[in-house]
Design an enzyme around this catalytic site. Structure first.
Site, PDB file in Angstrom:
ATOM      1  CG  LEU A 122      -2.068   1.008   1.231  1.00  0.00           C
ATOM      2  CD1 LEU A 122      -3.008   0.773   0.050  1.00  0.00           C
ATOM      3  CD2 LEU A 122      -2.853   0.922   2.542  1.00  0.00           C
ATOM      4  CG  ASP A 123       1.470   3.128  -3.752  1.00  0.00           C
ATOM      5  OD1 ASP A 123       2.297   2.209  -3.790  1.00  0.00           O
ATOM      6  OD2 ASP A 123       0.713   3.426  -4.693  1.00  0.00           O
ATOM      7  NE  ARG A 124       6.557   8.913   2.957  1.00  0.00           N
ATOM      8  CZ  ARG A 124       7.643   9.678   2.954  1.00  0.00           C
ATOM      9  NH1 ARG A 124       8.446   9.673   1.900  1.00  0.00           N
ATOM     10  NH2 ARG A 124       7.929  10.450   3.984  1.00  0.00           N
ATOM     11  CB  SER A 126      -2.483   4.592  -0.698  1.00  0.00           C
ATOM     12  OG  SER A 126      -2.257   4.978  -2.037  1.00  0.00           O
TER      13      SER A 126
END
Length: 259
Positions: A122-124, A126
C-alpha cells in the site's frame, strides 16, 4: 524444508528469476514465498518482489514457521505517510504502529523480532487496510497471481467524471505494455469513485486515473477479499481472528490455501 544457496553470477539478478533457474520453484512461486516472508538475503527478509541478489550474497528460503512458532497475522489501518516495509532514510514503516498504545482490542503487540512482511503493498501516499503476516498460507491467498480475491478502494479524484472516462477505467487500459483485467469502477459522488480490482499492479489506480486525465487526491483501501476495516480506526491495528482466516482461505479456494 529450507534451502540456501550462494549467488555466483557476475551481475545482479532478480530473486524470483534466480530461484527459478536453480530449480527451487517457479517465478510466481518465488513471488509468493517473498510475500510470505520466507526469503532472506544475508539474513535480511526480502519484502520487494523485484529485489535483486548481488554477486556473492547468500539467499535462504526458510520453512513457513520455526518449530513451536505459531503464524501471526495483523490487520493495520495504515495512515498516509507510512511505507509498507523497508523504509528509506527518513521514512517510517507501518510495522511501527504495532505497539500497545495503538492496539485496537487492548492486546499485547507481537514480538518486535517477529518477521511480519506485508501481504501486498500500500503506497506511502495511500491509506487503509494493510495485512502484515508470518503466515505463508494467508500471504499466498492474498498475493498469488492466481488468487481470486478482490480488493476495494474508495478514491477521490480531481477532474470531470465523465461516462467515457469511467468506461475506460472499467475496461480497455494497459500498463507497462500489458492489458489490465476489467475493473469494477462506480461513481459515488461528484469527485468520488469506488474501485474493485482483481489484480494489484504497481500504483495501479493512480496510473489508471492518469491515463484518463484524472488525478488521485485520496486513495483508501477498505477491503481485501472478506477482510475489511470494520470500524478499525486509522493508525490502529488488531490480530486476524481465526474465523476471518477461515473465511479468507475459503474465498481464496483450495489451490491458494494449500500448504
Amino acid at each position: 524444508m529450507s534451502w540456501s544457496g550462494r549467488f555466483g553470477g557476475d551481475a545482479p539478478e532478480r530473486v524470483n528469476r534466480w530461484l527459478a533457474h536453480q530449480g527451487v520453484c517457479s517465478r510466481r512461486e518465488a513471488e509468493a514465498l517473498i510475500a510470505a516472508g520466507r526469503v532472506r538475503i544475508e539474513g535480511e527478509t526480502v519484502a520487494d518482489p523485484g529485489r535483486k541478489i548481488l554477486p556473492g550474497q547468500t539467499l535462504e528460503v526458510i520453512d513457513e514457521a520455526a518449530p513451536g512458532e505459531s503464524p501471526v497475522t495483523v490487520l493495520v489501518n495504515k495512515p498516509v505517510g507510512l511505507v509498507s516495509a523497508h523504509p528509506a532514510p527518513g521514512q517510517e514503516e507501518a510495522r511501527s504502529l504495532l505497539t500497545a498504545a495503538c492496539a485496537f482490542a487492548g492486546e499485547p503487540p507481537p514480538p518486535a523480532a517477529l518477521s511480519l512482511p506485508p501481504a501486498g503493498r500500500l503506497d506511502r501516499d495511500s491509506r487503509g487496510l494493510l495485512v502484515l503476516t508470518s503466515d505463508g498460507v494467508v500471504a499466498r491467498a492474498i498475493i498469488s497471481p492466481d488468487s481470486p480475491l478482490t480488493k476495494e478502494y474508495q478514491v477521490r479524484v480531481a477532474g470531470a467524471l465523465t461516462p467515457d472516462r469511467i468506461a475506460r477505467l472499467r475496461h480497455g487500459l494497459s500498463l507497462d505494455g500489458r492489458a489490465l483485467k476489467p475493473a469494477g469502477v462506480f461513481r459515488k459522488g461528484e469527485d468520488r469513485l469506488r474501485f474493485v480490482l482483481s489484480e494489484g499492479r504497481n500504483r495501479q489506480i493512480r496510473r489508471m486515473c492518469e491515463l484518463v486525465g484524472l488525478r488521485v487526491i485520496d486513495l483508501h483501501r477498505t477491503r481485501i477479499g472478506p477482510l475489511a476495516l470494520d470500524g478499525l480506526p486509522e493508525g490502529r491495528w488488531r490480530f486476524l481472528a481465526p474465523e476471518e482466516r477461515r473465511a479468507l482461505l475459503a474465498e481464496a479456494g483450495p489451490s491458494q490455501a494449500s500448504g
